[in-house]
Motif scaffolding. Structure first.
Motif, PDB file in Angstrom:
ATOM      1  N   LYS A  77       0.870  -1.169   0.000  1.00 44.30           N
ATOM      2  CA  LYS A  77       0.000   0.000   0.000  1.00 44.30           C
ATOM      3  C   LYS A  77       0.908   1.220   0.000  1.00 44.30           C
ATOM      4  CE  LYS A  77      -3.820  -2.197   2.277  1.00 44.30           C
ATOM      5  NZ  LYS A  77      -5.182  -1.877   2.501  1.00 44.30           N
ATOM      6  N   PRO A  78       0.480   2.281  -0.648  1.00 42.11           N
ATOM      7  CA  PRO A  78       1.335   3.477  -0.682  1.00 42.11           C
ATOM      8  C   PRO A  78       1.469   4.114   0.696  1.00 42.11           C
ATOM      9  CG  PRO A  78      -0.789   3.919  -1.705  1.00 42.11           C
ATOM     10  CD  PRO A  78      -0.759   2.462  -1.385  1.00 42.11           C
ATOM     11  N   LEU A  79       2.688   4.361   1.120  1.00 44.21           N
ATOM     12  CA  LEU A  79       2.943   5.026   2.398  1.00 44.21           C
ATOM     13  C   LEU A  79       3.404   6.449   2.140  1.00 44.21           C
ATOM     14  CD1 LEU A  79       4.769   2.381   4.616  1.00 44.21           C
ATOM     15  CD2 LEU A  79       2.362   2.948   4.539  1.00 44.21           C
ATOM     16  N   SER A  80       3.007   7.346   3.026  1.00 43.27           N
ATOM     17  CA  SER A  80       3.417   8.750   2.948  1.00 43.27           C
ATOM     18  C   SER A  80       3.273   9.357   4.337  1.00 43.27           C
ATOM     19  CB  SER A  80       2.527   9.511   1.958  1.00 43.27           C
ATOM     20  OG  SER A  80       1.206   9.589   2.461  1.00 43.27           O
ATOM     21  N   SER A  81       3.724  10.581   4.477  1.00 45.57           N
ATOM     22  CA  SER A  81       3.572  11.265   5.764  1.00 45.57           C
ATOM     23  C   SER A  81       2.083  11.420   6.094  1.00 45.57           C
ATOM     24  CB  SER A  81       4.255  12.625   5.723  1.00 45.57           C
ATOM     25  OG  SER A  81       3.727  13.412   4.667  1.00 45.57           O
ATOM     26  N   TYR A  82       1.252  11.616   5.092  1.00 49.43           N
ATOM     27  CA  TYR A  82      -0.190  11.726   5.320  1.00 49.43           C
ATOM     28  C   TYR A  82      -0.734  10.408   5.867  1.00 49.43           C
ATOM     29  CZ  TYR A  82      -5.168  12.248   4.586  1.00 49.43           C
ATOM     30  OH  TYR A  82      -6.515  12.283   4.787  1.00 49.43           O
ATOM     31  N   VAL A  83      -0.318   9.293   5.288  1.00 52.21           N
ATOM     32  CA  VAL A  83      -0.759   7.981   5.750  1.00 52.21           C
ATOM     33  C   VAL A  83      -0.289   7.752   7.190  1.00 52.21           C
ATOM     34  CG1 VAL A  83      -0.536   5.480   5.378  1.00 52.21           C
ATOM     35  CG2 VAL A  83      -0.908   7.003   3.433  1.00 52.21           C
ATOM     36  N   ALA A  84       0.915   8.201   7.512  1.00 53.36           N
ATOM     37  CA  ALA A  84       1.433   8.044   8.872  1.00 53.36           C
ATOM     38  C   ALA A  84       0.563   8.817   9.870  1.00 53.36           C
ATOM     39  CB  ALA A  84       2.882   8.513   8.943  1.00 53.36           C
ATOM     40  N   ARG A  85       0.180  10.049   9.539  1.00 54.86           N
ATOM     41  CA  ARG A  85      -0.700  10.840  10.411  1.00 54.86           C
ATOM     42  C   ARG A  85      -2.063  10.178  10.552  1.00 54.86           C
ATOM     43  NH1 ARG A  85      -0.379  16.008  11.879  1.00 54.86           N
ATOM     44  NH2 ARG A  85      -2.518  16.502  11.298  1.00 54.86           N
ATOM     45  N   HIS A  86      -2.583   9.695   9.437  1.00 55.83           N
ATOM     46  CA  HIS A  86      -3.882   9.020   9.434  1.00 55.83           C
ATOM     47  C   HIS A  86      -3.829   7.769  10.317  1.00 55.83           C
ATOM     48  CE1 HIS A  86      -7.796   8.212   7.463  1.00 55.83           C
ATOM     49  NE2 HIS A  86      -7.469   6.957   7.668  1.00 55.83           N
ATOM     50  N   SER A  87      -2.760   7.001  10.194  1.00 53.40           N
ATOM     51  CA  SER A  87      -2.591   5.786  11.002  1.00 53.40           C
ATOM     52  C   SER A  87      -2.471   6.128  12.481  1.00 53.40           C
ATOM     53  CB  SER A  87      -1.352   5.015  10.546  1.00 53.40           C
ATOM     54  OG  SER A  87      -1.515   4.584   9.218  1.00 53.40           O
ATOM     55  N   PHE A  88      -1.732   7.180  12.800  1.00 54.50           N
ATOM     56  CA  PHE A  88      -1.601   7.639  14.180  1.00 54.50           C
ATOM     57  C   PHE A  88      -2.977   7.925  14.780  1.00 54.50           C
ATOM     58  CE2 PHE A  88      -1.328  11.417  16.970  1.00 54.50           C
ATOM     59  CZ  PHE A  88      -0.551  10.909  18.000  1.00 54.50           C
ATOM     60  N   ALA A  89      -3.791   8.676  14.051  1.00 53.21           N
ATOM     61  CA  ALA A  89      -5.122   9.023  14.530  1.00 53.21           C
ATOM     62  C   ALA A  89      -5.982   7.779  14.716  1.00 53.21           C
ATOM     63  CB  ALA A  89      -5.796   9.999  13.559  1.00 53.21           C
ATOM     64  N   ASN A  90      -5.937   6.880  13.754  1.00 53.91           N
ATOM     65  CA  ASN A  90      -6.753   5.664  13.853  1.00 53.91           C
ATOM     66  C   ASN A  90      -6.285   4.741  14.967  1.00 53.91           C
ATOM     67  OD1 ASN A  90      -9.005   5.587  11.945  1.00 53.91           O
ATOM     68  ND2 ASN A  90      -7.412   5.989  10.441  1.00 53.91           N
ATOM     69  N   CYS A  91      -4.979   4.655  15.193  1.00 59.98           N
ATOM     70  CA  CYS A  91      -4.467   3.831  16.301  1.00 59.98           C
ATOM     71  C   CYS A  91      -4.948   4.387  17.638  1.00 59.98           C
ATOM     72  CB  CYS A  91      -2.943   3.757  16.272  1.00 59.98           C
ATOM     73  SG  CYS A  91      -2.294   2.688  14.984  1.00 59.98           S
ATOM     74  N   LEU A  92      -4.922   5.705  17.791  1.00 56.85           N
ATOM     75  CA  LEU A  92      -5.432   6.311  19.020  1.00 56.85           C
ATOM     76  C   LEU A  92      -6.914   5.996  19.202  1.00 56.85           C
ATOM     77  CD1 LEU A  92      -3.716   9.835  19.053  1.00 56.85           C
ATOM     78  CD2 LEU A  92      -3.177   7.869  20.498  1.00 56.85           C
ATOM     79  N   LYS A  93      -7.671   6.094  18.114  1.00 52.51           N
ATOM     80  CA  LYS A  93      -9.107   5.819  18.190  1.00 52.51           C
ATOM     81  C   LYS A  93      -9.353   4.361  18.585  1.00 52.51           C
ATOM     82  CE  LYS A  93     -13.363   7.145  17.747  1.00 52.51           C
ATOM     83  NZ  LYS A  93     -13.929   8.094  18.685  1.00 52.51           N
TER      84      LYS A  93
END
Length: 134
Positions: A77-93
């Motif tokens: 899957k394509p990774l980027s700084s945006y994906v990293a921020r999105h993953s951070f938010a979802n992990c917290l949720k």
């Protein structure tokens, strides 16, 4: 550590946990004599245009290297700084952190932006929540 987000001008006080302290200590040893933590901005006298150009080029390199890491790890899957921020938010949720706290940690000006990040929340978590009710 105190931080001012350039996009929103929001002020943040960030706790430095041990792994982050180790990274900061490493880069402190490599100090280039500037006011900056990382050796990305190499001189204090850069113009705003030069700073933006340097940050843009560094972000491009970062995203390119994330894609290389993904390939090595066989992540297709394509990774980027945006994906990293999105993953951070979802992990917290997924860990049960309240949306308003996630919003603050992301530096969003309102909850609507955070809710857009979390909109694509993994359905399996929602499925598990429904199972709890039954």
């Amino acid at each position: 550590m105190y931080y001012t987000r350039s996009k929103t001008k929001g002020h943040f006080k960030i706790k430095i946990v041990l792994p982050v302290q180790e990274i900061l200590s490493y880069y402190k040893q490599l100090s280039t004599g500037t006011n900056y933590v990382f050796p990305i901005l190499l001189k204090n006298s850069s113009t705003p245009s030069q700073l933006e150009n340097r940050k843009h080029k560094t972000l491009q390199r970062y995203n390119k290297e994330l894609k290389e890491i993904a390939e090595i790890c066989e992540i297709y899957k394509p990774l980027s700084s945006y994906v990293a921020r999105h993953s951070f938010a979802n992990c917290l949720k997924q860990k049960g952190v309240a949306t308003d706290i996630i919003s603050e940690s992301m530096g969003h000006q309102n909850l609507a932006v955070t809710q857009a990040y979390l909109k694509e929340f993994d359905n399996s978590v929602l499925d598990d929540a429904i199972d709890i009710l039954l």
